[in-house]
Write a protein that holds these residues in place. Structure first.
Motif, PDB file in Angstrom:
ATOM      1  N   TYR A   1       0.735  -1.209   0.001  1.00  0.00           N
ATOM      2  CA  TYR A   1      -0.514   0.236  -0.006  1.00  0.00           C
ATOM      3  C   TYR A   1       0.870   1.234   0.035  1.00  0.00           C
ATOM      4  N   TYR A   2       1.979   1.536  -0.013  1.00  0.00           N
ATOM      5  CA  TYR A   2       3.060   2.484  -0.717  1.00  0.00           C
ATOM      6  C   TYR A   2       2.875   3.269  -1.295  1.00  0.00           C
ATOM      7  N   GLU A   3       2.152   2.544  -2.101  1.00  0.00           N
ATOM      8  CA  GLU A   3       2.146   4.187  -3.398  1.00  0.00           C
ATOM      9  C   GLU A   3       0.766   4.624  -3.202  1.00  0.00           C
ATOM     10  N   GLU A   4      -0.309   4.401  -2.479  1.00  0.00           N
ATOM     11  CA  GLU A   4      -1.283   4.681  -2.234  1.00  0.00           C
ATOM     12  C   GLU A   4      -1.234   5.727  -0.896  1.00  0.00           C
ATOM     13  N   PHE A   5      -0.416   5.677  -0.278  1.00  0.00           N
ATOM     14  CA  PHE A   5       0.014   6.746   0.713  1.00  0.00           C
ATOM     15  C   PHE A   5       0.724   7.704   1.412  1.00  0.00           C
ATOM     16  N   LYS A   6       1.972   7.616  -0.023  1.00  0.00           N
ATOM     17  CA  LYS A   6       3.480   7.864   0.694  1.00  0.00           C
ATOM     18  C   LYS A   6       3.278   9.209   0.033  1.00  0.00           C
ATOM     19  N   ASP A   7       2.171   9.928  -0.422  1.00  0.00           N
ATOM     20  CA  ASP A   7       2.070  10.985  -0.618  1.00  0.00           C
ATOM     21  C   ASP A   7       0.869  11.867   1.023  1.00  0.00           C
ATOM     22  N   LYS A   8       1.357  11.267   1.857  1.00  0.00           N
ATOM     23  CA  LYS A   8       0.255  11.344   3.615  1.00  0.00           C
ATOM     24  C   LYS A   8       1.806  11.015   4.111  1.00  0.00           C
ATOM     25  N   THR A   9       2.844  11.036   4.197  1.00  0.00           N
ATOM     26  CA  THR A   9       4.096  10.965   4.878  1.00  0.00           C
ATOM     27  C   THR A   9       4.523  12.293   5.339  1.00  0.00           C
ATOM     28  N   LEU A  10       5.505  12.646   6.422  1.00  0.00           N
ATOM     29  CA  LEU A  10       5.536  13.798   7.120  1.00  0.00           C
ATOM     30  C   LEU A  10       6.962  14.200   7.241  1.00  0.00           C
ATOM     31  N   GLY A  11       7.825  12.964   6.703  1.00  0.00           N
ATOM     32  CA  GLY A  11       9.404  13.464   6.426  1.00  0.00           C
ATOM     33  C   GLY A  11      10.008  11.636   6.639  1.00  0.00           C
TER      34      GLY A  11
ATOM     35  N   ASP B   1      -5.023  11.241   8.569  1.00  0.00           N
ATOM     36  CA  ASP B   1      -5.529  10.519   7.856  1.00  0.00           C
ATOM     37  C   ASP B   1      -6.547   9.568   8.075  1.00  0.00           C
ATOM     38  N   LYS B   2      -7.744   9.691   7.450  1.00  0.00           N
ATOM     39  CA  LYS B   2      -8.570   9.040   7.473  1.00  0.00           C
ATOM     40  C   LYS B   2      -9.093   7.876   6.839  1.00  0.00           C
ATOM     41  N   ASN B   3      -8.092   7.645   5.354  1.00  0.00           N
ATOM     42  CA  ASN B   3      -7.754   6.477   4.714  1.00  0.00           C
ATOM     43  C   ASN B   3      -6.787   5.280   5.418  1.00  0.00           C
ATOM     44  N   TRP B   4      -6.077   6.226   6.015  1.00  0.00           N
ATOM     45  CA  TRP B   4      -4.668   5.141   7.358  1.00  0.00           C
ATOM     46  C   TRP B   4      -4.999   5.059   7.726  1.00  0.00           C
ATOM     47  N   GLN B   5      -6.346   5.197   8.716  1.00  0.00           N
ATOM     48  CA  GLN B   5      -6.789   4.375   9.935  1.00  0.00           C
ATOM     49  C   GLN B   5      -7.799   3.812   9.505  1.00  0.00           C
ATOM     50  N   ASN B   6      -8.402   3.793   8.675  1.00  0.00           N
ATOM     51  CA  ASN B   6      -9.238   2.912   7.888  1.00  0.00           C
ATOM     52  C   ASN B   6      -8.243   1.434   7.328  1.00  0.00           C
TER      53      ASN B   6
ATOM     54  N   LEU C   1      -3.567   8.516  16.332  1.00  0.00           N
ATOM     55  CA  LEU C   1      -3.172   7.376  17.092  1.00  0.00           C
ATOM     56  C   LEU C   1      -4.451   6.936  18.258  1.00  0.00           C
ATOM     57  N   CYS C   2      -5.085   7.847  18.459  1.00  0.00           N
ATOM     58  CA  CYS C   2      -6.214   7.200  19.960  1.00  0.00           C
ATOM     59  C   CYS C   2      -7.283   6.422  18.959  1.00  0.00           C
ATOM     60  N   LEU C   3      -7.606   7.451  17.842  1.00  0.00           N
ATOM     61  CA  LEU C   3      -8.569   6.462  17.308  1.00  0.00           C
ATOM     62  C   LEU C   3      -8.370   5.396  16.337  1.00  0.00           C
ATOM     63  N   ILE C   4      -7.265   4.403  15.887  1.00  0.00           N
ATOM     64  CA  ILE C   4      -6.611   3.989  15.407  1.00  0.00           C
ATOM     65  C   ILE C   4      -6.395   2.857  16.439  1.00  0.00           C
ATOM     66  N   LEU C   5      -6.031   3.261  17.724  1.00  0.00           N
ATOM     67  CA  LEU C   5      -5.891   2.405  19.005  1.00  0.00           C
ATOM     68  C   LEU C   5      -7.751   2.085  19.429  1.00  0.00           C
ATOM     69  N   LYS C   6      -8.147   2.563  19.216  1.00  0.00           N
ATOM     70  CA  LYS C   6      -9.274   2.679  19.653  1.00  0.00           C
ATOM     71  C   LYS C   6      -9.863   1.692  18.691  1.00  0.00           C
ATOM     72  N   GLY C   7      -9.796   1.651  17.739  1.00  0.00           N
ATOM     73  CA  GLY C   7     -10.520   1.119  16.278  1.00  0.00           C
ATOM     74  C   GLY C   7     -10.314  -0.305  16.378  1.00  0.00           C
ATOM     75  N   ILE C   8      -9.110  -0.731  16.544  1.00  0.00           N
ATOM     76  CA  ILE C   8      -8.108  -1.835  16.774  1.00  0.00           C
ATOM     77  C   ILE C   8      -8.981  -2.845  18.047  1.00  0.00           C
ATOM     78  N   GLN C   9      -9.922  -2.402  19.188  1.00  0.00           N
ATOM     79  CA  GLN C   9      -9.965  -2.135  20.388  1.00  0.00           C
ATOM     80  C   GLN C   9     -11.434  -3.459  20.077  1.00  0.00           C
ATOM     81  N   LYS C  10     -11.883  -3.351  18.651  1.00  0.00           N
ATOM     82  CA  LYS C  10     -13.351  -3.735  18.972  1.00  0.00           C
ATOM     83  C   LYS C  10     -13.089  -5.693  18.296  1.00  0.00           C
ATOM     84  N   TYR C  11     -11.556  -5.678  18.768  1.00  0.00           N
ATOM     85  CA  TYR C  11     -11.269  -7.035  18.141  1.00  0.00           C
ATOM     86  C   TYR C  11     -10.685  -7.771  19.437  1.00  0.00           C
TER      87      TYR C  11
END
Length: 271
Positions: A88-98, A113-118, A156-166
């Motif tokens: 998925y590198y090509e899809e998200f490389k433009d969303k990198t910070l450094g 980025d919402k797509n990254w979180q998803n 980060l919190c949204l991602i971590l809370k998201g995977i808690q559903k598992y």
């Protein structure tokens, strides 16, 4: 003279081998981090109760076989940076910070980025669950240290809370700045169960690819941090690199006194 030199070399080599054997004997065999290991070698791991592995290397049947050996298996999940070898590198490389210092194939990720979180929660996280892993080993929450913005913390919190559903056990690798803030805001245990800290007692010289000892000042910082995590009810794990015998003894005493588990890696690639 030549015979004497050969004897000296043999003795030195024997001492080195003895040190490696002694190091293996001293190691905490509960916990091992092997995200750089091949699948073939990973399936042969028998000396650890808890393994951290790269999930893309294994399928559902592999995890089932490891479970039959009474292993608990945690899946490496990089939520804070993007490696250039991921599909998925090509899809998200433009969303990198450094760029990520010392890791030329990796870039800090805009976790807001919402797509990254998803991707992390609904695709990578679900794949890990479907394969039967017991938990997540979350890496690179240090993105909040590199880019200390509220949107990064919240992402980060949204991602971590998201995977808690598992309902899987979750360990945060590194990310002390992020974890401290979570503890202070009393939300840490809503999102993760434990922390793994690298290089509390050891240090890495990336330029020369050598391992050494942590400075007393830096060690004390991490000891205070891990005590804070422990006091908040979080499980604590350590990953060290190339520790010598004396350092191993210090690590063992420290972890035994505090009820922590530790792993001494022989190399940075975690093979």
């Amino acid at each position: 003279m030549k015979k004497f030199v050969l004897i000296v070399v043999a003795v030195v080599c024997g001492l080195v081998l003895f040190d490696f054997a002694k190091a293996d004997f001293m190691a905490d065999k509960y916990y091992g981090v092997f995200i750089g290991i091949s699948k073939e070698d990973g399936m042969k791991l028998n000396n650890y109760e808890v393994l951290v592995l790269e999930p893309t290397e294994y399928d559902k049947d592999d995890i089932k076989k490891l479970h039959e050996k009474n292993k608990k298996i945690y899946a490496y999940l990089n939520i804070g940076s993007l490696e250039n070898y991921r599909p998925y590198y090509e899809e998200f490389k433009d969303k990198t910070l450094g760029t990520y210092e010392n890791w030329e194939d990796e870039y800090w990720m805009d976790v807001s980025d919402k797509n990254w979180q998803n991707l992390i929660v609904d695709e990578l996280g679900k794949s890990i669950v479907d394969k039967g892993f017991d938990g997540f080993f979350i890496d690179n929450c240090d993105v909040y240290y590199q880019f200390p913005e509220e949107k990064i913390f919240d992402g980060l919190c949204l991602i971590l809370k998201g995977i808690q559903k598992y309902n899987l056990y979750t360990i945060i690798n590194g990310g002390d700045t992020f974890v401290r803030k979570c503890i202070d805001e009393k939300i840490a245990k809503e999102m993760f169960d434990g922390v793994n800290q690298e290089c509390v007692f050891t240090s890495i010289d990336f330029e020369n690819k050598k391992y050494g000892k942590k400075s007393a000042k830096d060690r004390e910082y991490f000891i205070q941090y891990l005590n804070k995590a422990k006091m908040d009810g979080l499980k604590v794990f350590l990953t060290e690199y190339g520790a010598d015998i004396r350092t191993l003894q210090e690590i063992e005493r420290y972890c035994k006194d505090n009820g922590f588990h530790w792993y001494n890696a022989r190399n940075l690639e975690l093979k």
